[in-house]
Design a protein around this motif. Structure first.
Motif, short mmCIF file in Angstrom:
data_model
loop_
_atom_site.label_atom_id
_atom_site.label_comp_id
_atom_site.label_asym_id
_atom_site.label_seq_id
_atom_site.Cartn_x
_atom_site.Cartn_y
_atom_site.Cartn_z
N LYS A 71 23.23 22.64 -70.47
CA LYS A 71 22.77 24.03 -70.36
C LYS A 71 21.44 24.14 -69.62
O LYS A 71 20.89 25.22 -69.47
CB LYS A 71 22.65 24.66 -71.74
N GLN A 72 20.92 23.01 -69.20
CA GLN A 72 19.65 22.92 -68.47
C GLN A 72 18.53 23.68 -69.17
O GLN A 72 17.86 24.52 -68.60
CB GLN A 72 19.83 23.44 -67.04
N ARG A 73 18.36 23.33 -70.43
CA ARG A 73 17.25 23.92 -71.17
C ARG A 73 16.66 22.89 -72.10
O ARG A 73 17.33 21.98 -72.56
CB ARG A 73 17.70 25.15 -71.96
N LYS A 74 15.40 23.04 -72.34
CA LYS A 74 14.69 22.15 -73.26
C LYS A 74 14.51 22.86 -74.58
O LYS A 74 14.41 24.07 -74.65
CB LYS A 74 13.31 21.79 -72.70
N SER A 75 14.44 22.08 -75.62
CA SER A 75 14.20 22.63 -76.95
C SER A 75 12.82 23.26 -77.00
O SER A 75 11.84 22.67 -76.53
CB SER A 75 14.32 21.53 -78.00
N LYS A 76 12.72 24.45 -77.57
CA LYS A 76 11.43 25.13 -77.70
C LYS A 76 10.72 24.76 -78.99
O LYS A 76 9.64 25.20 -79.27
CB LYS A 76 11.63 26.64 -77.65
N GLN A 77 11.38 23.95 -79.79
CA GLN A 77 10.81 23.56 -81.07
C GLN A 77 10.55 22.05 -81.09
O GLN A 77 11.07 21.31 -80.27
CB GLN A 77 11.73 23.96 -82.21
#
Length: 99
Positions: A71-77
């Protein structure tokens, strides 16, 4: 025998379930919310032999990272999930409540 209790963000829950089932892991899935992370999450219960713990933990991590990559996203947590490892004999008193 050990019991791994894994509380995971709902973002990763479907991917964890799909990938770990493909790898032959059996699990119980509980919908949960509030309290622990104060948002929607899923709790997975895994019965696992001690020799397989490291492999299971690596599979959990890999499933989360695969989803982020796809999904080409990094975890924000800070954490994707939190897990607790219990001896089955220590969990037995909780399993007999209400009998």
């Amino acid at each position: 025998m050990k019991l791994l209790v894994c509380i995971i963000d709902n973002v990763y829950a479907d991917e964890v379930e799909i990938q770990l089932k493909k790898q032959g892991y059996r699990m119980t899935e509980l919908a949960s919310s509030g309290g622990f992370w104060r948002k929607g999450n899923t709790t997975f219960l895994f019965g696992v032999e001690e020799k397989d713990i490291e492999q299971l933990q690596e599979a959990l991590k890999s499933a989360c990272l695969d989803l982020e990559k796809r999904k080409q996203r990094k975890s924000k947590q800070a954490h994707r999930y939190t897990s607790f490892l219990l001896n089955v004999k220590d969990a037995a008193p909780f399993m007999t409540i209400g009998k």
